[in-house]
Design a protein around this motif. Structure first.
Motif, PDB file in Angstrom:
ATOM      1  N   GLN A   1       0.849  -1.201   0.000  1.00 21.32           N
ATOM      2  CA  GLN A   1       0.000   0.000   0.000  1.00 21.32           C
ATOM      3  C   GLN A   1       0.882   1.248   0.000  1.00 21.32           C
ATOM      4  OE1 GLN A   1      -3.293  -0.344  -0.202  1.00 21.32           O
ATOM      5  NE2 GLN A   1      -3.423   1.864  -0.515  1.00 21.32           N
ATOM      6  N   HIS A   2       0.691   2.139  -1.019  1.00 23.96           N
ATOM      7  CA  HIS A   2       1.537   3.328  -1.109  1.00 23.96           C
ATOM      8  C   HIS A   2       1.030   4.368  -0.130  1.00 23.96           C
ATOM      9  CE1 HIS A   2       2.548   2.018  -5.489  1.00 23.96           C
ATOM     10  NE2 HIS A   2       3.152   1.279  -4.556  1.00 23.96           N
ATOM     11  N   GLN A   3       1.959   4.934   0.616  1.00 23.93           N
ATOM     12  CA  GLN A   3       1.614   5.934   1.622  1.00 23.93           C
ATOM     13  C   GLN A   3       2.326   7.243   1.291  1.00 23.93           C
ATOM     14  OE1 GLN A   3      -0.573   5.341   4.071  1.00 23.93           O
ATOM     15  NE2 GLN A   3      -0.853   3.204   3.432  1.00 23.93           N
ATOM     16  N   GLY A   4       1.958   8.336   2.023  1.00 26.16           N
ATOM     17  CA  GLY A   4       2.636   9.624   1.853  1.00 26.16           C
ATOM     18  C   GLY A   4       2.020  10.453   0.743  1.00 26.16           C
ATOM     19  N   ASN A   5       2.738  11.531   0.386  1.00 26.37           N
ATOM     20  CA  ASN A   5       2.202  12.382  -0.676  1.00 26.37           C
ATOM     21  C   ASN A   5       2.447  11.741  -2.038  1.00 26.37           C
ATOM     22  OD1 ASN A   5       4.856  12.845  -1.347  1.00 26.37           O
ATOM     23  ND2 ASN A   5       4.979  14.748  -0.173  1.00 26.37           N
ATOM     24  N   LEU A   6       2.020  12.401  -3.029  1.00 29.00           N
ATOM     25  CA  LEU A   6       2.025  11.794  -4.359  1.00 29.00           C
ATOM     26  C   LEU A   6       3.446  11.481  -4.814  1.00 29.00           C
ATOM     27  CD1 LEU A   6       0.406  10.939  -6.791  1.00 29.00           C
ATOM     28  CD2 LEU A   6       0.587  13.275  -7.661  1.00 29.00           C
ATOM     29  N   ALA A   7       4.369  12.417  -4.562  1.00 26.59           N
ATOM     30  CA  ALA A   7       5.746  12.172  -4.991  1.00 26.59           C
ATOM     31  C   ALA A   7       6.319  10.950  -4.293  1.00 26.59           C
ATOM     32  CB  ALA A   7       6.594  13.405  -4.691  1.00 26.59           C
ATOM     33  N   GLU A   8       6.015  10.883  -3.009  1.00 25.70           N
ATOM     34  CA  GLU A   8       6.508   9.726  -2.267  1.00 25.70           C
ATOM     35  C   GLU A   8       5.857   8.434  -2.767  1.00 25.70           C
ATOM     36  OE1 GLU A   8       5.550  10.825   1.663  1.00 25.70           O
ATOM     37  OE2 GLU A   8       7.315  12.120   1.939  1.00 25.70           O
ATOM     38  N   GLN A   9       4.589   8.515  -3.047  1.00 31.33           N
ATOM     39  CA  GLN A   9       3.887   7.343  -3.579  1.00 31.33           C
ATOM     40  C   GLN A   9       4.497   6.898  -4.900  1.00 31.33           C
ATOM     41  OE1 GLN A   9      -0.329   7.937  -3.727  1.00 31.33           O
ATOM     42  NE2 GLN A   9      -0.368   8.827  -1.671  1.00 31.33           N
ATOM     43  N   LEU A  10       4.813   7.856  -5.748  1.00 36.41           N
ATOM     44  CA  LEU A  10       5.424   7.516  -7.029  1.00 36.41           C
ATOM     45  C   LEU A  10       6.806   6.886  -6.817  1.00 36.41           C
ATOM     46  CD1 LEU A  10       4.389  10.682  -9.070  1.00 36.41           C
ATOM     47  CD2 LEU A  10       3.730   8.329  -9.564  1.00 36.41           C
ATOM     48  N   ASP A  11       7.550   7.460  -5.870  1.00 35.97           N
ATOM     49  CA  ASP A  11       8.865   6.873  -5.576  1.00 35.97           C
ATOM     50  C   ASP A  11       8.718   5.447  -5.047  1.00 35.97           C
ATOM     51  OD1 ASP A  11      10.085   9.125  -6.421  1.00 35.97           O
ATOM     52  OD2 ASP A  11      10.354  10.002  -4.412  1.00 35.97           O
ATOM     53  N   GLN A  12       7.721   5.284  -4.189  1.00 40.18           N
ATOM     54  CA  GLN A  12       7.483   3.949  -3.628  1.00 40.18           C
ATOM     55  C   GLN A  12       7.098   2.959  -4.720  1.00 40.18           C
ATOM     56  OE1 GLN A  12       4.826   4.091  -0.340  1.00 40.18           O
ATOM     57  NE2 GLN A  12       4.990   1.926   0.121  1.00 40.18           N
ATOM     58  N   ALA A  13       6.239   3.447  -5.647  1.00 45.24           N
ATOM     59  CA  ALA A  13       5.862   2.584  -6.768  1.00 45.24           C
ATOM     60  C   ALA A  13       7.080   2.215  -7.599  1.00 45.24           C
ATOM     61  CB  ALA A  13       4.824   3.292  -7.639  1.00 45.24           C
ATOM     62  N   GLY A  14       7.975   3.164  -7.763  1.00 48.69           N
ATOM     63  CA  GLY A  14       9.200   2.904  -8.503  1.00 48.69           C
ATOM     64  C   GLY A  14      10.029   1.844  -7.804  1.00 48.69           C
ATOM     65  N   ARG A  15      10.120   1.967  -6.504  1.00 51.58           N
ATOM     66  CA  ARG A  15      10.893   0.964  -5.764  1.00 51.58           C
ATOM     67  C   ARG A  15      10.269  -0.420  -5.890  1.00 51.58           C
ATOM     68  NH1 ARG A  15      11.402   5.265  -2.116  1.00 51.58           N
ATOM     69  NH2 ARG A  15       9.661   4.512  -0.847  1.00 51.58           N
ATOM     70  N   ASP A  16       8.910  -0.478  -5.880  1.00 50.22           N
ATOM     71  CA  ASP A  16       8.224  -1.765  -6.004  1.00 50.22           C
ATOM     72  C   ASP A  16       8.560  -2.439  -7.332  1.00 50.22           C
ATOM     73  OD1 ASP A  16       7.098  -1.317  -3.589  1.00 50.22           O
ATOM     74  OD2 ASP A  16       5.125  -0.679  -4.377  1.00 50.22           O
ATOM     75  N   LEU A  17       8.718  -1.615  -8.372  1.00 51.02           N
ATOM     76  CA  LEU A  17       8.936  -2.191  -9.704  1.00 51.02           C
ATOM     77  C   LEU A  17      10.402  -2.490  -9.996  1.00 51.02           C
ATOM     78  CD1 LEU A  17       6.568   0.128 -11.762  1.00 51.02           C
ATOM     79  CD2 LEU A  17       6.190  -2.264 -11.179  1.00 51.02           C
TER      80      LEU A  17
END
Lengths: 522, 331
Positions: free
Chosen positions: A302-318
């Motif tokens: 589950q992505h948390q934080g603001n949008l930039a952080e969420q995008l970074d987290q999504a990047g890390r997931d991939l």
């Protein structure tokens, strides 16, 4: 019929025709005046928006009073009948009767009788009988009719046909920032998720929409809108950066390469569609494998934080895995969707802020149509200092100021450094005190020194003691000279001199010119 | 239609025209001058003729005397002329019984038409004797008043250029003249006519066309012409416009005029306008008639100041401006 009755009857007819002609003339004259003012106000566009300076009284009040007074004056003029004596004078003048009817009417009205008077009245009656009132006072249209027609045509031209006549036409022809326009702006915000900034933006628009809002309230509303726009732009910029980083990460995955390209191109919609295909493929593969997870599949977190952080987290997931499971893709799509909404919000907020500002600028230009009055009510407008140098050049109507500023730079000679910022009035002193245009005024105070000639001719002036300021020496001589003059009796100081000039004065003058000469040599 | 009045008016006009035509057989041009002199005669006034020598002032008066069947006398004014030379004097006469008594010997002023030639050459004392007779229509000598026969009509002439040894008439005495007429130098055509008429063997003769009684009737007719109040008001406005101290004074008047016209000026305007209206076969007086007689009636009644003299502004210029300025009554 008696002679007097003939005369009175003819004069009555002439008087009526004169009255009609005069009434038409005055009515059309009144129409001319009315049309003139309508054209003037139409061109100025000042009736609805301007107020009288320093009083706040709307312009239409004195204008309405003036028109009312004029109409009353016209009515009074029209109510005055043409007297028979006036008719007689007019008939004499128009028919070249040499005061015959005027004299006869006077004798008739004063009941004077003598053989000669009776003869005169009889002759006048015969003359009047031959007169045709329609010939004496022909029913031609008054001259003011043509003036009224010309002014009417001009009014129509100004109103419907020639928008380019006024330099402020676009602003004046456009309706004022009406409630409908503000409602349109608020409609842009309606389907957006209601958060604090949207609420603030909506309130600001409502303030601008209110007719009873003060200039200060409107100014604050505009500031709020600008703050929100800046915040939204900042967040959108962060989201774009996050998307860029995400795209870089996704490029490493062959399945997501096309999606990354679409993201880098800024085509979020295409990226979402491609991502949807990837997700379907991933779901199909997952079905084929019986619901087993790939061992190295990206984990859906589950992505948390603001949008930039969420995008970074999504990047890390991939990152680091070629296989992607459907939940991870779902999360990615949700994040991308949120990013798309952020972009959309940015667009809308910017659009709302820009249009609201345009409306305010148009209002300010209408209310400050003459350039030289711009400064008096600049506090009322959204941007009090519309100078390109202050960074507020991206506004409608700012081209004038930019051009003015550019011209200033072209012929800048330093003598008029205070008016380079392109004030709306062109020649006014600088109003903006920020930006590159403001230059510090430096006083050029320079003292020159001369080298005192040493008697030995040696160069022993290393410590600078041999240098004195000529200004100081000259000043001392001048002061000495003034001192001697102030005594008022220097001629008594040197008794016995044949030229009766005091020695002290001679010495002072000599010193003065010596010092002056040396300073020139220097 | 009042036929009596119409006949009077018609007779007036015919007689006026006949006199003018008869005079024009001798006098070349100057129709306005002839009309002006006739107007003065019929308005019970006297006329002052001004012109350079040789333009026909005296000839005009002599011709007029020939045309009108009136007693005519001519007085050549000189510096040594005495009042008694004009009025007459008491002389001692011895009757048959040897008793001596004073008898009044009438002077040349006892005539219907008196030509006072070069009036400004006589002393003021002599001038005033004539002017008194003009005003009162009578003369006083040795305690007795002698009425002058009517019509009594003085035509005075003066030369405006030979001022040495002259006694210019004071403005107060100029006011006694009804009109002041200026004779201009004739143009080329008129000079041809003058030479043709005066250098032949026989000069053309004139006949007498008017009797004394007819002139008196014409005078009565002229006086009977009615004037409406608006026209009279127009004449008064013109008179007031010549007064520098008046609120209705013209701007030029305030600058150049020392004293404006007397009430006699208004009287002259109206009387002259009446005759002018009759001359044009009208029973009523119009503002145009008033305008027509304004210059001769008022030019000698306004006293110009030094500024006007220095600026060579004459009375005619001022009056013309006034005529252009004063509006005709609009009702």
């Amino acid at each position: 019929m008696k002679d007097s009755e003939i005369i009175l009857g003819v004069l009555g007819g002439i008087g009526r025709r004169l009255w009609v002609g005069r009434a038409l003339q005055e009515a059309f004259f009144g129409l001319c005046v009315l049309l003139f003012f309508l054209i003037a106000f139409r061109l100025a566009g000042a009736v609805q928006t301007s107020g009288i300076p320093a009083t706040g009284i709307p312009v239409w009040l004195p204008v309405g009073a003036a028109i009312t007074a004029f109409v009353v004056y016209l009515a009074w003029r029209l109510s005055r009948r043409v007297t028979l004596s006036q008719a007689a004078a007019q008939a004499d003048a128009r028919a070249a009767l040499r005061d015959e009817l005027k004299s006869a009417y006077w004798f008739v009205s004063n009941s004077e009788h003598s053989p000669f008077i009776d003869t005169q009245v009889a002759r006048a009656a015969a003359t009047a009988g031959r007169l045709d009132p329609r010939t004496v006072v022909p029913g031609r249209p008054p001259r003011s009719l043509w003036a009224a027609v010309a002014l009417g045509v001009m009014f129509a031209f100004v109103t419907w046909l020639a928008p380019q006549m006024s330099p402020y036409w676009d602003a004046s022809a456009a309706p004022a920032p009406s409630q409908a326009q503000q409602q349109d702006l608020r409609a842009l915000l309606q389907d957006m998720p209601r958060d604090a900034r949207i609420e603030t933006l909506d309130q600001a628009l409502e303030t601008l929409q209110r007719s009873d809002a003060t200039a200060e309230q409107k100014r604050r509303a505009m500031e709020d809108m600008r703050d929100i726009a800046e915040q939204t732009n900042m967040e959108a910029a962060a989201a774009r950066e996050g998307l860029a980083r995400l795209a870089e990460v996704m490029k490493a995955n062959p399945k997501l390469e096309k999606v990354a390209e679409a993201l880098q191109a800024g085509n979020n919609k295409e990226a979402m569609e491609l991502l949807e295909e990837v997700r379907r493929d991933a779901a199909a593969q997952q079905d084929n494998t019986g619901g087993e997870q790939f061992p190295d599949a990206a984990v859906a977190t589950q992505h948390q934080g603001n949008l930039a952080e969420q995008l970074d987290q999504a990047g890390r997931d991939l990152s680091g895995t070629p296989n992607i499971n459907a939940p991870a893709l779902d999360n990615l799509m949700k994040t991308l969707d949120q990013a798309a909404r952020e972009m959309d919000a940015q667009n809308r907020v910017n659009q709302v802020q820009r249009r609201a500002r345009e409306n305010m600028v148009a209002t300010a230009q209408r209310s400050a149509a003459p350039h030289n009055e711009f400064g008096s009510n600049r506090q009322d407008v959204a941007n009090p200092e519309p100078s390109p140098d202050s960074g507020n050049a991206d506004m409608q109507g700012a081209s004038t100021f930019r051009r003015d500023s550019a011209n200033r730079e072209e012929d800048a000679d330093g003598a008029r450094e205070g008016s380079r910022t392109g004030s709306a009035s062109g020649e006014s002193p600088s109003m903006a005190l920020t930006g590159k245009a403001t230059q510090r005024l430096e006083a050029q105070l320079k003292l020159e020194a001369i080298q005192r000639q040493d008697e030995k001719g040696g160069d022993d002036d290393k410590d600078g003691k041999g240098w004195i300021y000529t200004g100081s020496q000259q000043q001392a001589s001048a002061l000495d000279f003034e001192d001697v003059r102030a005594r008022g009796g220097f001629d008594r100081e040197a008794a016995g001199q044949h030229d009766r000039i005091p020695v002290r004065q001679k010495q002072v003058v000599k010193n003065y010119f010596l010092n002056l000469h040396e300073s020139e040599k220097k | 239609m009042n036929t009596v009045v119409d006949r009077q008016i018609q007779a007036f006009r015919e007689q006026f025209v006949s006199v003018r035509e008869e005079i024009s057989r001798i006098i070349v041009g100057n129709e306005d001058i002839v009309s002006g002199v006739m107007t003065c005669l019929l308005a019970r006034g006297h006329v002052l003729l001004e012109g350079i020598p040789g333009v026909g002032k005296t000839k005009l008066v002599q011709t007029m005397a020939d045309v009108l069947h009136l007693k005519f006398s001519r007085i050549q004014f000189t510096p040594d002329l005495m009042p008694g030379d004009i009025i007459g004097t008491n002389i001692v006469r011895e009757d048959e019984s040897g008793r001596k008594n004073f008898e009044f010997q009438q002077g040349p002023i006892f005539a219907n038409m008196v030509l006072a030639d070069e009036i400004n050459r006589a002393t003021p004392k002599t001038q005033s004797a004539l002017l008194e007779a003009m005003q009162e229509n009578s003369v006083s000598a040795a305690g007795r008043t002698h009425a002058l026969d009517q019509p009594f009509f003085v035509l005075a002439t003066q030369n405006p250029i030979e001022m040495e040894g002259t006694y210019p008439l004071p403005e107060a005495q100029m006011d006694r003249f009804f009109f002041k007429l200026r004779l201009d130098f004739p143009d080329v055509e008129q000079l041809h006519l003058i030479i043709d008429r005066t250098t032949r063997e026989k000069e053309p003769a004139v006949r007498r066309v008017l009797q004394q009684g007819q002139i008196l009737e014409m005078r009565e007719t002229a006086r009977a012409i009615p004037v409406a109040r608006p026209v009279q008001e127009y004449a008064i406005k013109i008179t007031l416009a010549t007064h520098p101290e008046s609120a209705q004074g013209h701007e030029m008047t305030k600058k150049y005029v020392r004293f404006g016209s007397s009430p006699r000026g208004s009287q002259a305007l109206i009387l002259g306008a009446k005759v002018h209206a009759l001359m044009n076969d009208r029973v009523h007086v119009s503002c145009e008639d008033v305008r027509a007689v304004t210059l001769p009636a008022l030019r000698h009644r306004i006293l110009l100041n030094f500024e006007a003299e220095a600026g060579r502004v004459d009375a005619d210029t001022i009056l013309q401006r006034i005529l252009d300025w004063v509006p005709e009554p609009k009702e």
